[in-house]
Design a protein around this motif. Sequence first.
Motif, short mmCIF file in Angstrom:
data_model
loop_
_atom_site.label_atom_id
_atom_site.label_comp_id
_atom_site.label_asym_id
_atom_site.label_seq_id
_atom_site.Cartn_x
_atom_site.Cartn_y
_atom_site.Cartn_z
N ASP A 1 0.78 -1.33 0.15
CA ASP A 1 -0.07 0.09 0.05
C ASP A 1 0.82 1.26 -0.16
N TYR A 2 2.11 1.30 0.09
CA TYR A 2 2.93 2.44 0.03
C TYR A 2 2.80 3.16 1.10
N ARG A 3 2.36 2.73 2.15
CA ARG A 3 2.05 3.75 3.57
C ARG A 3 3.22 3.69 4.45
N VAL A 4 3.39 4.98 5.08
CA VAL A 4 4.39 5.19 6.15
C VAL A 4 4.11 3.94 7.33
N ARG A 5 4.97 3.23 7.57
CA ARG A 5 4.90 2.24 8.80
C ARG A 5 5.62 2.95 9.97
N THR A 6 5.15 2.69 11.26
CA THR A 6 5.74 3.30 12.36
C THR A 6 6.14 2.17 13.27
N VAL A 7 5.51 0.79 12.80
CA VAL A 7 5.68 -0.38 13.62
C VAL A 7 5.65 -1.35 12.75
N VAL A 8 6.58 -2.67 12.78
CA VAL A 8 6.74 -3.46 12.01
C VAL A 8 5.82 -4.86 12.51
N ASP A 9 5.16 -5.47 11.55
CA ASP A 9 4.39 -6.52 11.77
C ASP A 9 5.05 -7.64 12.81
N SER A 10 4.16 -8.41 13.40
CA SER A 10 4.66 -9.44 14.40
C SER A 10 5.56 -10.35 13.43
N LEU A 11 4.85 -10.99 12.35
CA LEU A 11 5.60 -12.07 11.69
C LEU A 11 6.95 -11.56 11.35
N THR A 12 7.12 -10.46 10.65
CA THR A 12 8.48 -9.79 10.30
C THR A 12 9.32 -9.71 11.58
N SER A 13 8.74 -9.05 12.69
CA SER A 13 9.81 -8.93 14.09
C SER A 13 10.43 -10.34 14.31
N GLN A 14 9.43 -11.14 14.41
CA GLN A 14 9.86 -12.78 14.78
C GLN A 14 11.16 -13.15 13.79
N ALA A 15 10.81 -12.79 12.30
CA ALA A 15 11.92 -13.35 11.61
C ALA A 15 13.20 -12.56 11.64
N MET A 16 13.12 -11.15 12.16
CA MET A 16 14.24 -10.30 12.63
C MET A 16 14.96 -11.01 13.73
N ALA A 17 14.21 -11.33 14.65
CA ALA A 17 14.89 -12.02 16.03
C ALA A 17 15.85 -13.11 15.51
N THR A 18 15.54 -13.69 14.40
CA THR A 18 16.42 -14.81 14.25
C THR A 18 17.47 -14.50 13.00
N ALA A 19 17.63 -13.22 12.80
CA ALA A 19 18.73 -12.64 11.98
C ALA A 19 18.21 -12.77 10.50
N ASP A 20 17.06 -13.02 10.43
CA ASP A 20 16.53 -13.27 9.07
C ASP A 20 15.84 -11.76 8.28
N PHE A 21 16.48 -11.02 7.42
CA PHE A 21 15.82 -10.07 6.93
C PHE A 21 15.02 -10.09 5.90
N LYS A 22 14.82 -11.41 5.18
CA LYS A 22 13.91 -11.50 4.20
C LYS A 22 12.64 -11.27 3.99
N CYS A 23 11.90 -11.17 5.06
CA CYS A 23 10.67 -10.96 5.34
C CYS A 23 10.44 -9.27 5.26
N LEU A 24 11.36 -8.74 5.99
CA LEU A 24 11.37 -7.36 5.93
C LEU A 24 11.77 -6.51 4.53
N LEU A 25 12.81 -7.21 3.87
CA LEU A 25 12.99 -6.98 2.42
C LEU A 25 11.84 -7.23 1.58
N ASN A 26 11.02 -8.14 1.68
CA ASN A 26 9.83 -8.60 0.77
C ASN A 26 8.57 -7.73 1.11
N HIS A 27 8.41 -7.37 2.38
CA HIS A 27 7.21 -6.71 2.83
C HIS A 27 7.28 -5.31 2.96
#
Length: 583
Positions: free
Chosen positions: A67-93
Amino acid sequence: MATRFLAVVPHAGRASTTFAQGLRKKTGFAVAVDEDALTLLVEHIDGVVTTDQDGCAVVGWLFGREDYRVRTVVDSLTSQAMATADFKCLLNHYWGGYIAFAKRAGDRAISVLRDPSGGLPCYYQRTPHATFLFSDMATWRAAEIGHTEIDWTGVAWRLASANLPTSRTALDQIDELGAGFNLLASDYDALPQIAWSPWEHVNPPSGTARSDLAGALRETVLHSVAAWAVPFRNVLLNLSGGLDSSIIAAGLAERSDRAAALTMATRSPSGDERRYARSVANATGLELTESFYEAGDVDIALPSLPDLPRPTGRVIGQAFEAARRRAAALRSEDAFFTGLGGDNVFCFLQSPTPLADQLKAQGLTPALRETLDSVCMQTGCSITTALWWAVQRAWMRPPRYRWQRHALFLDPACLPRSSDLTHPWLAAPTGALPGKAAHIAMLMRVQAERDCFARGSAIPIIAPLLSQPIMELCLSIPTWLWSAGGRDRAVARDAFAGLLPAMVVDRRSKAGPEAFCYEIIARDRDRLRAHLLDGELAANGILDRSAIENVLREPAPPSGDHFLRLLELADAEAWVRHWSRAS
């Protein structure tokens, strides 16, 4: 607001909280993350995108991919992926201009991602007690992190490598995290790894017509530019009158009440593009400020960008920056937009390489003749020459792009070997097309060019055309479509044909500030000679003194690329003197 930050990753036996209080006092920054393995401080706390995982945060601007909208919070699924040093979810979403920090669950390692656009800089230094990551050298200096001195090999590399991105800077022990790379910082090391590769996005969408691709590009660019405008109250656009900055203006048209434009001209007609800028301003509703390059704003003894860890500026950038500050002050702008990267993203190739790509990808088809005619129109070469070159490039040479050194006015003894000019993105995979390798090389080159703008200034410098969604879409478009009809950036021209004046969309040439460069050299010729021949670069064996002396001895202005190179070296000399005093 500009997003400045400082992060501390302590080594074994130390908690980052022991650093936090002292660094807060020294920098005046706020604490965004305060964990044993990571302390993150930021200049503005509202520049942090939060997550629901301890030790994970994003600094900068983040937008939703759908939706190209500004985000102030990362969603829970992406946050959990980040906690495993996996940035693919962040890069894809998500996309934007950001640095992401993630404390890996189960150990003290910290992963740091710089987004693929390189929208925010990220430098780092390992000391005996911790790894420090920071946004700019002014922050490094305020935090009193450690000592550095000029790395003369790094200086020579910067001047000779023709903007090849590298982690090495020109300051000892200071490294840079590259765009699209992830740094794994632990007790033992700080290792950069590829997190995003342009090669993952080069496959063209099947069965998509050129008109459909133009429509997709138009929508992606308009959505991306509009998204970038949202975080700011007043945007100032550098409107040169060329295609790329005009496309940004089209994206700002619906927000013309919050955006204005600045165009720069030389007093010589050869560098005056104001009529093109006026036509775009009229079409988009942007208020236009016209300004001239002023020689009084340029001092060759001063570095244009002293707070970068490598000499990157150009002397004439001082005049541009002075005009930008004056225009921004009149309207209280809080962001500066630029069309930087348009040539690179929109695949501005001036060779028969697109013909080689189509020949290798599709073989001898009727459509090949159209590309052959287009390439000959664009390059001016004959049909025989284009075909022979394309056959060689398609099947008789590997697709890898060969990076060339920029040896002009440098001592041959200081030049890096051509074989050392490497980067992971230059490693073309099996079956790669040579034109795509060249396209990717252009995206690499622009990363150094964007540093020519004032990093770390109070007003953020935004290059919307380097946004991740735009880059990925453009990478997927075959190179031969970009040169259709003998026009460079053809898909972009088609995409915005109905939104911009024809005189801009159809133009094939563009003037620049060369006349102003001549003016500076004519005014400062004797001073420039002493500045270079009696300076630190010459004393440390980096300059070819005789070549420079011969050029400056001639009464006529330097020709070709010589005058631009001389001004680049002048700025490098000023940078070196600045850091010699500072260290």
